[in-house]
Write a protein that holds these residues in place. Structure first.
Motif, PDB file in Angstrom:
ATOM      1  N   GLN A   1       4.705 -10.342  -8.311  1.00 56.08           N
ATOM      2  CA  GLN A   1       3.852 -11.456  -7.912  1.00 56.08           C
ATOM      3  C   GLN A   1       2.448 -10.931  -7.616  1.00 56.08           C
ATOM      4  OE1 GLN A   1       4.927 -14.729  -7.863  1.00 56.08           O
ATOM      5  NE2 GLN A   1       6.696 -13.793  -8.840  1.00 56.08           N
ATOM      6  N   ILE A   2       1.473 -11.794  -7.757  1.00 53.73           N
ATOM      7  CA  ILE A   2       0.099 -11.389  -7.442  1.00 53.73           C
ATOM      8  C   ILE A   2      -0.007 -11.044  -5.964  1.00 53.73           C
ATOM      9  CG2 ILE A   2      -0.808 -13.689  -6.924  1.00 53.73           C
ATOM     10  CD1 ILE A   2      -3.178 -12.357  -8.947  1.00 53.73           C
ATOM     11  N   SER A   3      -0.830 -10.071  -5.668  1.00 53.53           N
ATOM     12  CA  SER A   3      -1.007  -9.647  -4.279  1.00 53.53           C
ATOM     13  C   SER A   3      -1.699 -10.743  -3.477  1.00 53.53           C
ATOM     14  CB  SER A   3      -1.855  -8.377  -4.217  1.00 53.53           C
ATOM     15  OG  SER A   3      -2.071  -8.010  -2.872  1.00 53.53           O
ATOM     16  N   THR A   4      -1.233 -10.915  -2.247  1.00 50.44           N
ATOM     17  CA  THR A   4      -1.882 -11.860  -1.339  1.00 50.44           C
ATOM     18  C   THR A   4      -2.513 -11.123  -0.161  1.00 50.44           C
ATOM     19  OG1 THR A   4       0.227 -12.219  -0.215  1.00 50.44           O
ATOM     20  CG2 THR A   4      -0.382 -13.798  -1.944  1.00 50.44           C
ATOM     21  N   SER A   5      -2.503  -9.788  -0.213  1.00 51.26           N
ATOM     22  CA  SER A   5      -3.147  -8.990   0.823  1.00 51.26           C
ATOM     23  C   SER A   5      -4.634  -9.336   0.850  1.00 51.26           C
ATOM     24  CB  SER A   5      -2.963  -7.504   0.513  1.00 51.26           C
ATOM     25  OG  SER A   5      -3.932  -6.722   1.174  1.00 51.26           O
ATOM     26  N   GLN A   6      -5.179  -9.512   2.039  1.00 48.04           N
ATOM     27  CA  GLN A   6      -6.582  -9.907   2.172  1.00 48.04           C
ATOM     28  C   GLN A   6      -7.516  -8.915   1.470  1.00 48.04           C
ATOM     29  OE1 GLN A   6      -7.941 -10.626   6.175  1.00 48.04           O
ATOM     30  NE2 GLN A   6     -10.049 -10.919   5.525  1.00 48.04           N
TER      31      GLN A   6
ATOM     32  N   ASP B   1       1.276  -5.215  -3.361  1.00 44.02           N
ATOM     33  CA  ASP B   1       0.256  -4.923  -2.352  1.00 44.02           C
ATOM     34  C   ASP B   1      -0.391  -3.587  -2.729  1.00 44.02           C
ATOM     35  OD1 ASP B   1      -1.290  -4.429  -0.139  1.00 44.02           O
ATOM     36  OD2 ASP B   1       0.291  -4.880   1.314  1.00 44.02           O
ATOM     37  N   ILE B   2      -1.385  -3.634  -3.590  1.00 47.27           N
ATOM     38  CA  ILE B   2      -1.954  -2.448  -4.226  1.00 47.27           C
ATOM     39  C   ILE B   2      -2.390  -1.388  -3.233  1.00 47.27           C
ATOM     40  CG2 ILE B   2      -3.875  -1.596  -5.632  1.00 47.27           C
ATOM     41  CD1 ILE B   2      -1.729  -2.930  -7.283  1.00 47.27           C
ATOM     42  N   PHE B   3      -3.252  -1.711  -2.323  1.00 43.07           N
ATOM     43  CA  PHE B   3      -3.804  -0.683  -1.448  1.00 43.07           C
ATOM     44  C   PHE B   3      -2.727  -0.052  -0.563  1.00 43.07           C
ATOM     45  CE2 PHE B   3      -7.660  -2.898  -2.721  1.00 43.07           C
ATOM     46  CZ  PHE B   3      -8.440  -1.817  -3.084  1.00 43.07           C
ATOM     47  N   ASN B   4      -1.874  -0.846   0.045  1.00 44.33           N
ATOM     48  CA  ASN B   4      -0.825  -0.284   0.903  1.00 44.33           C
ATOM     49  C   ASN B   4       0.235   0.461   0.105  1.00 44.33           C
ATOM     50  OD1 ASN B   4      -1.970  -1.087   3.311  1.00 44.33           O
ATOM     51  ND2 ASN B   4      -0.918  -3.061   3.308  1.00 44.33           N
ATOM     52  N   ASP B   5       0.688  -0.109  -1.023  1.00 44.85           N
ATOM     53  CA  ASP B   5       1.740   0.533  -1.814  1.00 44.85           C
ATOM     54  C   ASP B   5       1.237   1.787  -2.518  1.00 44.85           C
ATOM     55  OD1 ASP B   5       3.506  -1.331  -0.928  1.00 44.85           O
ATOM     56  OD2 ASP B   5       3.553  -2.498  -2.773  1.00 44.85           O
ATOM     57  N   TYR B   6       0.007   1.769  -3.043  1.00 45.06           N
ATOM     58  CA  TYR B   6      -0.538   2.986  -3.654  1.00 45.06           C
ATOM     59  C   TYR B   6      -0.722   4.070  -2.598  1.00 45.06           C
ATOM     60  CZ  TYR B   6      -1.608   1.673  -8.511  1.00 45.06           C
ATOM     61  OH  TYR B   6      -1.536   1.340  -9.825  1.00 45.06           O
ATOM     62  N   LEU B   7      -1.149   3.687  -1.408  1.00 49.53           N
ATOM     63  CA  LEU B   7      -1.303   4.660  -0.338  1.00 49.53           C
ATOM     64  C   LEU B   7       0.052   5.294  -0.014  1.00 49.53           C
ATOM     65  CD1 LEU B   7      -2.998   6.077   1.818  1.00 49.53           C
ATOM     66  CD2 LEU B   7      -2.584   4.099   3.304  1.00 49.53           C
ATOM     67  N   GLU B   8       1.094   4.477   0.070  1.00 44.26           N
ATOM     68  CA  GLU B   8       2.439   4.991   0.325  1.00 44.26           C
ATOM     69  C   GLU B   8       2.871   5.918  -0.807  1.00 44.26           C
ATOM     70  OE1 GLU B   8       6.995   3.280   0.535  1.00 44.26           O
ATOM     71  OE2 GLU B   8       5.359   1.957   1.134  1.00 44.26           O
ATOM     72  N   TYR B   9       2.590   5.532  -2.044  1.00 46.76           N
ATOM     73  CA  TYR B   9       2.933   6.340  -3.212  1.00 46.76           C
ATOM     74  C   TYR B   9       2.234   7.702  -3.149  1.00 46.76           C
ATOM     75  CZ  TYR B   9       2.410   8.087  -7.956  1.00 46.76           C
ATOM     76  OH  TYR B   9       2.355   8.887  -9.052  1.00 46.76           O
ATOM     77  N   PHE B  10       0.919   7.712  -2.893  1.00 47.81           N
ATOM     78  CA  PHE B  10       0.190   8.973  -2.833  1.00 47.81           C
ATOM     79  C   PHE B  10       0.677   9.846  -1.680  1.00 47.81           C
ATOM     80  CE2 PHE B  10      -3.141   6.640  -5.305  1.00 47.81           C
ATOM     81  CZ  PHE B  10      -3.006   7.422  -6.450  1.00 47.81           C
ATOM     82  N   ASN B  11       1.014   9.242  -0.541  1.00 48.48           N
ATOM     83  CA  ASN B  11       1.569  10.008   0.574  1.00 48.48           C
ATOM     84  C   ASN B  11       2.889  10.652   0.188  1.00 48.48           C
ATOM     85  OD1 ASN B  11      -0.566   9.519   2.302  1.00 48.48           O
ATOM     86  ND2 ASN B  11       0.374   7.713   3.204  1.00 48.48           N
ATOM     87  N   MET B  12       3.745   9.933  -0.578  1.00 48.79           N
ATOM     88  CA  MET B  12       5.008  10.497  -1.031  1.00 48.79           C
ATOM     89  C   MET B  12       4.755  11.681  -1.954  1.00 48.79           C
ATOM     90  SD  MET B  12       7.402   7.099  -1.701  1.00 48.79           S
ATOM     91  CE  MET B  12       6.916   7.093  -3.386  1.00 48.79           C
ATOM     92  N   VAL B  13       3.808  11.538  -2.878  1.00 44.08           N
ATOM     93  CA  VAL B  13       3.498  12.618  -3.815  1.00 44.08           C
ATOM     94  C   VAL B  13       2.983  13.836  -3.071  1.00 44.08           C
ATOM     95  CG1 VAL B  13       2.001  13.316  -5.707  1.00 44.08           C
ATOM     96  CG2 VAL B  13       3.143  11.096  -5.782  1.00 44.08           C
TER      97      VAL B  13
END
Length: 182
Positions: free
Chosen positions: A33-38, A164-176
């Motif tokens: 779904q499209i992100s609804t994060s502000q 949720d691009i910014f939060n999920d990408y941040l989580e992804y990069f932290n995992m990496v």
């Protein structure tokens, strides 16, 4: 933003992360779904969404959805962390459904820990808007079973974020980063 994310993803692949090879077969599908994060909405509204059918004054289509179906998922003989993927997709936004094909794109698998593997790719394709073809780029990241995924769809001057691009990408990069430090 897209260039920064793409460069970071390429850098991660180039750094030679440790990974275990796995053989994959069968169809893989994901709908987002499209992100609804502000933060995401503000960023999307700052791009030219008319390429996707938005009519000024532009707002985000809260019902927009991106679906990807990978029908072919073949491991490279020389690198079991890379896959050649093909399939189809549908972008449903602003009352239009844009169908597209994914033809032999490269997808990388990054094992960030024994229990955490993610897939990443920059998929290219073309949609037809009105009578004209429009090239799209899809920056895609998903967990191992594709139950969680995020994607950025870019075309000309417009960007749509799914998940949720910014939060999920941040989580992804932290995992990496955590996986590299082990």
């Amino acid at each position: 933003m897209k260039k920064i994310i793409a460069a970071a993803l390429c850098l991660i692949i180039i750094t030679g992360l440790v990974s275990c090879g796995q053989e994959h077969s069968g169809e893989r599908a994901v709908s987002m779904q499209i992100s609804t994060s502000q933060t995401d909405v503000e960023y999307m509204l700052g791009t030219d969404l008319t390429v996707f059918g938005a009519v000024p004054p532009v707002s985000i289509d809260d019902g927009a959805e991106l679906s990807l179906i990978f029908t072919s998922f073949e491991a490279f003989e020389t690198d079991d962390r890379l896959f050649l993927v093909s399939g189809t997709g549908e972008l449903d936004v602003y009352g239009q459904k844009y169908h597209f094909d994914i033809d032999e794109e490269i997808m990388g698998m990054v094992t960030v820990s024994e229990s955490n593997t993610v897939y990443e790719s920059i998929l290219g394709s073309t949609i037809t808007v009105g009578e004209r073809p429009v090239e799209i780029s899809i920056d895609f990241v998903a967990d191992e079973d594709f139950s969680q995924a995020v994607a950025t769809v870019s075309a000309e001057g417009g960007m749509l974020f799914f998940g949720d691009i910014f939060n999920d990408y941040l989580e992804y990069f932290n995992m990496v980063i955590a996986g590299v430090q082990q």
